[in-house]
Design an enzyme around this catalytic site. Structure first.
Site, PDB file in Angstrom:
ATOM      1  N   ASP A 228      57.928 -26.184  86.312  1.00  0.00           N
ATOM      2  CA  ASP A 228      57.910 -24.920  87.040  1.00  0.00           C
ATOM      3  C   ASP A 228      58.857 -23.902  86.398  1.00  0.00           C
ATOM      4  OD1 ASP A 228      57.159 -23.483  89.553  1.00  0.00           O
ATOM      5  OD2 ASP A 228      59.325 -23.540  89.903  1.00  0.00           O
ATOM      6  N   GLU A 288      54.511 -24.070  82.870  1.00  0.00           N
ATOM      7  CA  GLU A 288      54.121 -22.825  83.529  1.00  0.00           C
ATOM      8  C   GLU A 288      54.668 -21.706  82.647  1.00  0.00           C
ATOM      9  OE1 GLU A 288      56.179 -21.347  86.931  1.00  0.00           O
ATOM     10  OE2 GLU A 288      54.484 -20.141  87.548  1.00  0.00           O
TER      11      GLU A 288
HETATM   12  C1  NOJ Z   1      56.211 -20.893  90.240  1.00  0.00           C
HETATM   13  C2  NOJ Z   1      55.374 -21.577  91.279  1.00  0.00           C
HETATM   14  O1  NOJ Z   1      54.071 -21.732  90.794  1.00  0.00           O
HETATM   15  C3  NOJ Z   1      55.433 -20.703  92.511  1.00  0.00           C
HETATM   16  O2  NOJ Z   1      54.517 -21.113  93.486  1.00  0.00           O
HETATM   17  C4  NOJ Z   1      56.854 -20.761  93.026  1.00  0.00           C
HETATM   18  O3  NOJ Z   1      56.963 -19.890  94.134  1.00  0.00           O
HETATM   19  C5  NOJ Z   1      57.848 -20.331  91.957  1.00  0.00           C
HETATM   20  N1  NOJ Z   1      57.566 -20.893  90.675  1.00  0.00           N
HETATM   21  C6  NOJ Z   1      59.247 -20.719  92.327  1.00  0.00           C
HETATM   22  O4  NOJ Z   1      59.431 -22.099  92.186  1.00  0.00           O
END
Ligand code: NOJ
Length: 566
Positions: A228, A288
């Protein structure tokens, strides 16, 4: 041990394809398991509710493993299911090595893992590495005093003056990225909500503890992690102010170039070391990775011969938000030539569903098939998002008081938040779409009556059966598994066509991205295929059986796939 047996066992260890130094098994083309796997992202709150409290859970997931296997899924990525106050629905973790009671127990997790293994499927977890919850024991200790054991595990600074944060950095979820804590009179930094304080990755103890978390889950059977928010692990230690840009954002804050608190180069060292841990477990790291250009994406694969993420997501592909063959062609070619293994995504839990983003309001089902025909046949790994396979639509809240996602509360009405793309999976046409007998945490959209697993399983022309047939092909056609990507008819602005070419055979993919019928013609001689005949594999319209490639008719938004051989 007799010397001859010892010698045989040493030779076997050295030369068996399954016992290389890092225990990686590869196919004859050198591909590893994650290169042939179809990944499926599911949001545990919304997938299946086994205890009928309106919130999905792990036993619910276990009960649907046969469905996922039948669909053609090989690896399931579960968004955070760890103990959490659920401010950001799990992306605020208060214990990295447990399961939130709302979702079940570690025993339930082991059972789910066993069920997946039995079906030859893998489980991937979400690794929320940038920040923890403010209720994590590390943060509770950290905030207790300036000399606390965990003080330096988070980013604490003095303000610039009374009521003045240390600098102008903004949270991506709105307003200042700093919150004042009266206990010690200092401010702590959070790129996301105040309840998600950033971990201090400059502290080696943080790195060690977080790497150990991954080891703990590897030992429990997980096959990798989706990382993440990797872009935000590091901040400028000098806290330089970010450049302010003209205008304001959806939260009313000034627009800003987040130059000093995102994408700092230090992240690459962390990823290289994390990769070493993953390699010891034949595990995959999926990033991500919100990159702006191909150079940034390349860095996440690992520049200069170093190894970082095997699967940085090409989220630039998802930002091609219209059915534009030239734009898709360009984006595919760019990522295809980046030197790594491409990763294609068209929806996730942070973006409105692809059904709405690409749909024109009249041909949405056909367009859903068209998009499946695209991202499931490219060279690379696709990551599906639950419900995409049945054409689930976005269901945004219509009143502020119904919003669950804090972003939607802060940003209303400009930003309605992400509830719309996180609604319960639609299993059948009974109340609550068969997700739960209780009122679900988010309402299902009215389309569940027609767009659900049970109804679509029975309809040979459904989106679901289209996904199944493309995924079946993808698993068995060598050209789709191993073949190179070759763009065709590159000046056509209505129809996107390409070959996946492997040895003496190829799969031709033709996608009409326009709302009018189209005629196309292919001469595949330059690609090494002299004949004009092809055998249909998948077709949403007229061409079936043996076809002549010099004149192929496509219906509006039609999809056509055929096998060609030398
Ligand atoms: C990216 C995640 O996909 C999202 O859903 C989240 O709110 C943020 N990172 C914070 O962790």
């Amino acid at each position: 041990m007799p010397r001859s047996i010892l010698l045989v066992s040493i030779l076997f260890t050295l030369f068996s394809p399954f016992t290389t130094a890092q225990q990686k098994s590869t196919d004859p083309e050198g591909h590893q398991w994650w290169q042939h796997a179809v990944f499926y992202e599911l949001y545990p709150r919304s997938f299946a509710d086994s205890n009928n409290n309106g919130i999905g859970d792990l036993n619910g997931i276990t009960s649907k493993l046969d469905y996922l296997k039948g669909l053609g899924v090989d690896a399931i990525w579960i968004t955070p299911c760890f103990p959490s106050p659920q401010v950001d629905f799990g992306y605020d973790v208060s214990d990295y090595e447990n399961i939130d009671p709302m979702y079940g127990t570690l025993g339930d997790f082991d059972q789910m893992m066993g069920g997946a293994k039995q079906r030859d499927m893998r489980i991937i977890l979400d690794f929320v590495m940038n920040h923890s919850s403010d209720q994590h024991k590390w943060f509770l200790d950290s905030k207790s005093s300036k000399t606390a054991q965990y003080r330096d595990w988070y980013v604490w600074r003095d303000g610039k003056g009374a009521n003045q944060p240390p600098n102008n950095w903004l949270s991506t979820f709105g307003h200042a990225a700093w919150t004042f804590d009266p206990t010690t009179g200092q401010w702590y930094y959070h790129f996301f909500y105040a309840e998600q304080p950033d971990l201090n990755w400059r502290n080696p103890a943080v790195e060690k503890a977080m790497f150990d978390v991954t080891r703990w889950w590897y030992d429990r059977g997980v096959s990798g992690f989706r990382l993440d928010a990797v872009d935000t692990l590091f901040e400028d230690p000098g806290l330089k102010n970010n450049p302010v840009l003209p205008g304001t954002n959806q939260y009313g804050d000034p627009n800003m170039d987040s130059k000093y608190n995102t994408k700092l180069p230090e992240v690459h060292g962390v990823l290289q070391r994390l990769r070493k841990v993953a390699d010891e477990h034949d595990a995959v790291l999926i990033g991500e990775t919100w990159t702006k250009n191909i150079a940034e994406l390349k860095n996440y694969y690992g520049a200069h011969g170093s190894q970082e993420l095997q699967m940085p997501m090409d989220l630039m592909f998802m930002t091609v938000d219209k059915l534009s063959p030239p734009e898709f062609r360009q984006q595919i070619a760019t990522v295809d030539s980046a030197g790594g293994w491409p990763v294609f995504v068209i929806s996730n839990h942070d973006k409105p569903r692809s059904y709405n983003r690409y749909g024109d309001g009249r041909h949405n089902d056909q367009i859903a098939k068209l998009m499946a025909g695209l991202y499931l046949t490219l060279r690379g790994t696709p990551i599906m998002y639950y419900g995409e396979e049945i054409g689930m639509e976005n269901n945004d809240p219509t009143r502020k008081e119904d919003v669950k996602d804090p972003i939607g509360k802060i940003g209303w009405p400009k930003d309605k938040g992400r509830d719309g793309e996180r609604t319960p999976m639609q299993w059948n046409e009974s109340e609550n779409a068969g997700f739960s007998q209780a009122t679900p945490w988010l309402p299902v959209p009215p389309s569940y009556k027609t767009h659900n697993v049970e109804a679509e399983s029975k309809d040979p022309n459904s989106i679901l059966n289209f996904y199944k047939s493309v995924l079946t092909l993808r698993h068995k056609e060598p050209a789709l598994l191993e073949g190179e990507y070759v763009a065709l008819n590159q000046n056509d602005s209505n129809v996107l066509s390409y070959l996946r070419r492997y040895k003496n055979e190829a799969v031709l993919v033709v996608l009409n991205m326009s709302s009018s019928p189209q005629k196309v013609s292919f001469n595949l001689k330059p690609q090494g295929f002299g004949g004009r005949k092809a055998t249909t594999l998948v077709s949403t319209g007229a061409p079936t059986g043996e076809v002549n490639l010099s004149e192929l008719s496509l219906e509006p938004f039609g999809v056509y796939m055929a096998k060609v051989s030398k």
